[in-house]
Design an enzyme around this catalytic site. Structure first.
Site, mmCIF file in Angstrom:
data_model
loop_
_atom_site.group_PDB
_atom_site.id
_atom_site.type_symbol
_atom_site.label_atom_id
_atom_site.label_comp_id
_atom_site.label_asym_id
_atom_site.label_seq_id
_atom_site.Cartn_x
_atom_site.Cartn_y
_atom_site.Cartn_z
ATOM 1 N N ALA A 131 41.027 39.828 16.649
ATOM 2 C CA ALA A 131 42.378 40.459 16.834
ATOM 3 C C ALA A 131 42.750 40.626 15.236
ATOM 4 C CB ALA A 131 43.229 39.925 17.922
ATOM 5 N N LYS A 184 28.475 29.094 13.532
ATOM 6 C CA LYS A 184 29.898 29.610 13.571
ATOM 7 C C LYS A 184 30.441 29.769 12.298
ATOM 8 C CE LYS A 184 33.743 31.762 14.301
ATOM 9 N NZ LYS A 184 35.126 31.479 15.765
ATOM 10 N N ASN A 192 31.379 32.082 8.685
ATOM 11 C CA ASN A 192 32.185 32.335 8.432
ATOM 12 C C ASN A 192 32.640 31.461 6.290
ATOM 13 O OD1 ASN A 192 34.500 32.581 10.025
ATOM 14 N ND2 ASN A 192 34.437 30.267 10.482
ATOM 15 N N ASN A 224 34.080 43.341 7.409
ATOM 16 C CA ASN A 224 31.895 42.502 7.739
ATOM 17 C C ASN A 224 30.990 43.346 7.116
ATOM 18 O OD1 ASN A 224 34.306 41.181 8.412
ATOM 19 N ND2 ASN A 224 33.810 40.771 10.485
ATOM 20 N N ASN A 262 35.209 45.395 11.366
ATOM 21 C CA ASN A 262 36.232 44.479 11.503
ATOM 22 C C ASN A 262 36.406 43.988 9.925
ATOM 23 O OD1 ASN A 262 35.778 44.336 14.298
ATOM 24 N ND2 ASN A 262 35.489 42.774 14.333
ATOM 25 N N SER A 320 39.197 37.188 8.933
ATOM 26 C CA SER A 320 40.779 36.374 8.927
ATOM 27 C C SER A 320 40.995 36.453 7.092
ATOM 28 C CB SER A 320 40.521 35.398 10.185
ATOM 29 O OG SER A 320 39.559 34.111 9.027
ATOM 30 N N GLU A 345 42.150 30.507 4.515
ATOM 31 C CA GLU A 345 41.295 28.959 4.798
ATOM 32 C C GLU A 345 39.867 28.366 4.542
ATOM 33 O OE1 GLU A 345 42.155 29.114 9.844
ATOM 34 O OE2 GLU A 345 41.798 30.501 9.169
#
Length: 298
Positions: free
Chosen positions: A130, A178, A182, A196, A245, A248, A260
């Site tokens: 999202a 995962k 990332n 992406n 997408n 983040s 992050e």
């Protein structure tokens, strides 16, 4: 009590700590089938969420609470930025839950355990997406949510809301898979400011290949259950499946927020350090994201 606070049941079945795009997306879907508490960063933000915010094609009126006015909840999902994990864990503990599970990036389980000692605590993964735009929160494609053993009740609640969720016995290997996605996709999307799918194209592709080649042996040594070819195919498939997408880390860069990178690439670099391995490409992109982040923040 403020007049616009929601009427809280004795205990919510589920609470979400973190009212970012993904937290709002989860909360809106869960609220359609049952009560869910959403914990925001402040009472002012909670009041905005109770008044209504656009999520998808509808206005979502959350049962939202500030960190100083908390209900009780049976289970808590933590969905904050990794650098806010310790504070979120303290908030989760104040909800008096039966267990706390994170669906964050990076590797944060040790932080949660340190704060929530004595409770069932775990870290799962989600590929739900999202993002925020000028119109509100936009879901960015359905994914899958994997939870550690012991969180079957949370998986059931998510399933009732139409969120594909299950308990994964090999959750450590799943978390490493995962993390592999990332550390390859997120920094490249942020540096080149591309969605992406574009990380598979020139001029990003040589860096994509280098990041993947460096990361795989380190993560394999930590328990990644994918051989090198399977790992490559998995990351390529994820980049393609989420092609439109915005990662983040890209969202953070565009919004001038802290990224992050320390929790994502930093986790990989810490593993490599323990193994006595150098990862020059990852170290370089980590430094570059840091420079971009610093330049974009006030």
């Amino acid at each position: 009590m403020l007049p616009d606070l929601p009427h809280a049941p004795p205990r919510y079945p589920l609470a979400i700590v973190g009212a970012g795009a993904l937290g709002l997306n989860f909360a809106a879907r869960l609220a359609a089938v049952g009560p869910v508490a959403l914990v925001a960063r402040s009472e002012a933000r909670a009041a905005e969420l109770r008044a209504g915010v656009p999520v998808g094609d509808a206005i979502f009126h959350a049962d939202a609470f500030g960190p100083d006015r908390l209900p009780a909840a049976d289970w808590v999902i933590v969905l904050v930025k990794t650098y806010d994990t310790a504070a979120a864990a303290r908030t989760a503990l104040a909800l008096r839950p039966r267990g706390v599970v994170s669906l964050q990036n990076g590797l944060v389980e040790d932080v949660l355990r340190g704060v929530c000692a004595g409770l069932p605590v775990g870290q799962g993964i989600t590929t739900e997406g999202a993002f925020r735009d000028g119109a509100g929160v936009r879901p960015a494609g359905a994914g899958e949510t994997l939870l550690p053993p012991g969180f079957e009740a949370v998986a059931a609640l998510l399933g009732q809301a139409g969120i594909a969720a299950r308990v994964e016995p090999q959750i450590v290997a799943a978390r490493l898979a995962k993390l592999l996605m990332n550390v390859v996709i997120n920094p490249l999307a942020a540096i080149f400011r591309v969605p992406n799918g574009a990380v598979l194209e020139l001029p990003q592709r040589p860096l994509f290949d280098a990041l993947l080649a460096e990361a795989w042996p380190v993560l394999r040594a930590e328990g990644l259950a994918l051989d090198e070819d399977a790992a490559r195919e998995r990351v390529i498939a994820v980049a393609r499946a989420t092609g439109a997408n915005r990662a983040s880390m890209l969202q953070d860069v565009l919004a001038g927020r802290r990224t992050e990178i320390e929790a994502i690439t930093g986790s990989l670099l810490a593993m490599a350090g323990r193994q006595g391995v150098e990862l020059p490409t990852h170290r370089a992109v980590s430094a570059l994201v840091g420079v971009i982040e610093a330049a974009g923040r006030p």
